[in-house]
Design an enzyme around this catalytic site. Sequence first.
Site, mmCIF file in Angstrom:
data_model
loop_
_atom_site.group_PDB
_atom_site.id
_atom_site.type_symbol
_atom_site.label_atom_id
_atom_site.label_comp_id
_atom_site.label_asym_id
_atom_site.label_seq_id
_atom_site.Cartn_x
_atom_site.Cartn_y
_atom_site.Cartn_z
ATOM 1 N N GLY B 291 0.820 -1.206 0.000
ATOM 2 C CA GLY B 291 0.000 0.000 0.000
ATOM 3 C C GLY B 291 0.849 1.248 0.000
ATOM 4 C CB SER B 292 0.094 4.596 1.372
ATOM 5 O OG SER B 292 -1.235 4.532 0.924
ATOM 6 C CB THR B 293 4.785 1.886 3.149
ATOM 7 O OG1 THR B 293 4.237 0.646 2.765
ATOM 8 C CG2 THR B 293 4.336 2.217 4.545
ATOM 9 C CE LYS B 295 -0.013 6.529 -2.437
ATOM 10 N NZ LYS B 295 -1.200 6.692 -1.598
#
Lengths: 200, 588
Positions: B291-293, B295
Amino acid sequence: MLHKSDFLWLGLAAFAGVSLFSTSYRVQSLKDEKIALERQIVTEHDGIQVLKAEWSFLNDPARLEQLASNYLALKPIVATQIAGFDVLPPRPVTVPASLNDTLAPRDPAPAQPSRIEGKGQPMGQRQAPIATLAAAQAPVQLLPQHQGQSQQRRPIRTVRSASAPGPAFAVAHVSTRAIPARASARDDIGALLTRMGRVQ
Amino acid sequence: MNTEQGSPRDDGGEARYSAESRFHARAIIGANKALERGRDRLVVTGLLIVLAFTAVSVRLVGATCFTDREEVHIGHAAEPDALLTRADILDRNGQQLATSLATASLYADPKLVLDAHEAAAKLAEALPGLDYKETYAKLSSNKRFVWLKRNLTPRQHQAVHVLGLPGILFEREERRFYPPASLTAHVVGYTGVDNVGLAGLERSFDKPLKAEALKPLQTSLDLRLQHILRREIAAGVEEFKAIGGNGIIMDVRTGEVLAMTSLPDFDPHEPGEIEDEQKFDRNTLGVYEMGSTFKIFNSAMSLDSGKVRFNDSFDAINPIHIGRFTISDYHGKHRMLSVSEIFEYSSNLGSVHMDLTAGVPTQQAFMSKIGFTKAVPIELPELGRPLIPHPWREINAMTIAFGHGMSVSPLHVVMGASAVINGGILHKPTLLKVQPGQEVKGERLVSERTSQEMRKLFRIVVAEGTAKLADVPGYLVGGKTGTADKQRGRHYATNANLTSFIGVFPINDPKYLVMVMFDEPRPSASTHGFATAGWTAAPAVGRVIKQIGPLLGVQPVDETRPEIRDALDIGTSAKGTNLAAYSPDDDH
């Protein structure tokens, strides 16, 4: 017919035989000793290994944490308690005139020997010798539980030295409550080893 | 012998005489033959005896003069056993993580037991916990070997030894003992009954541990940090009713793993009773869509490519439709967002646009360089291979930009994030202690400048973004949250999340990285109905950092100091707000 020289040879042979046997027996006993020593080394080594393991086992962080929270009034340090030299207020420029007085034990007599003495009043009622800084630096005595009526915690007393006009020293008399050596079933290495045995 | 004994007296008796003499002659010949035979026998016997004596003498001379063997001594039969055969495993401070103990196990040969009643009673007295009836039954059985009790303590050993019971015997055994028990179970692993390493470091260092010198293996783990990390993760798993949790603490300057824990865990003393779920190391063996990690890597890659600049803005207004998918934002802002805002609000749309600006090949090359296309190079046997798209199409690149469509292990992410934040040097993660002064190899992943920009992005997420709960006064935490929907079959489940937070401190000069991840956390009473990373993983990391900061000797910093503000200033033009946002008076 026996000649003189024959006796000499016989004697030599007997001596050689005796010395051979005695050497052989000495070697034998030394060898036994060596084996006994080797066995002892193994036993000691095993013992050390067990003690090391027990030390690590008792140093379990969870257990220490539990003990610390039970018996200490201390809490884990947080960032706000730490400061660098740059945030300290500037050092005062004047040196106290009585510095030398403060540091030198003016009167050595009140500095009682700090070892436990068998006679005299019970340890729990002994006054700590706090006349000077030197005395205040004497090791605080930890009193085993069975030794006296020092069960209740003595208050922290602030004693102002009569002779030295220095700052006040706080001396805490800590009565050691007997810390139970075993906090829970997990603390028993024997129990753990037994548990390991079940794995077979 | 006289052969002419009989003389002829008359003719009449001649026949008798001659017969007699013939008889005599025959007797004489017989006697001669017997003598011959006797002599032969004597000679043969004599020869045999000579032969035998010669053989004995030859052997004697050989045995006394020409042999190098020592005299056989009865004491040698009882020579003590060798010392232990497997070395200790230590943490970085020398605390034991695994050690070997010699134990005595008690067995009996019932045939040699004189009085089973007496023996059983004495044993039951010497060994509390040994059942009298059971022991009596064993001792009076017809077998030649029965175990009575395995692994006695030295004291018990002595107690039984002094009883001097015939037929009661000891066997020396070597047992592996793990003082921290389950605390370091996944990393240290365990051994089987034959002292063979079966998992973890015990397995990957099986040969060196058994080497002659028994040199202890010093790991990079710190038992204190391990305890703190595990305690906080366990508390989180409990609070959020998660099915599992894991965490890693890494020294970003060297790649040393200081703590690594995965829950549920197991007791390494009972390898037979470990269930698969417990054995599974989420940090290294599990691969997840993070997920967003992700990014973190998307931003670092885009900024480092040179095609995206720190002050650029990207479209976060319109959802992206590609094929049958629609990409949209969780915290939708519906406006143009700067790079720092994309990171702060964790905008999927902005990330996709940044990624497409940098280009698909750039992304693919970056993922390969950072090591996300193969298993993590760490000294553990349990390593999961990442799941990467093949072929790497644009749609894959777009989803990878916000951490879906590619699965890596949490340790991958920690390794990559350390490199992005530590000045741009990628270190291989290691479980072995790096000695002071030892040179650490690494290769450049991103430029110093990119790393500096990433620190600012990390800080703003904690200072103002999704991870305010991870902030620790004095320890300038920076980080990135990640809440990923878990895949269920071919679809993503909306109510099953994988929440993670990567925290780094102090972010102005990064030293340590703390990652915590929860598997399917549920909202608790204190999270206002949320179960996202900012409410689950971030506070856990904050609590960990608060406790480990003083232990690691990290000097607290005053975030209001000008040089700190300069280092972490993202620039007013990009953000549109002023520095007052950093003021400690702000109620975060």
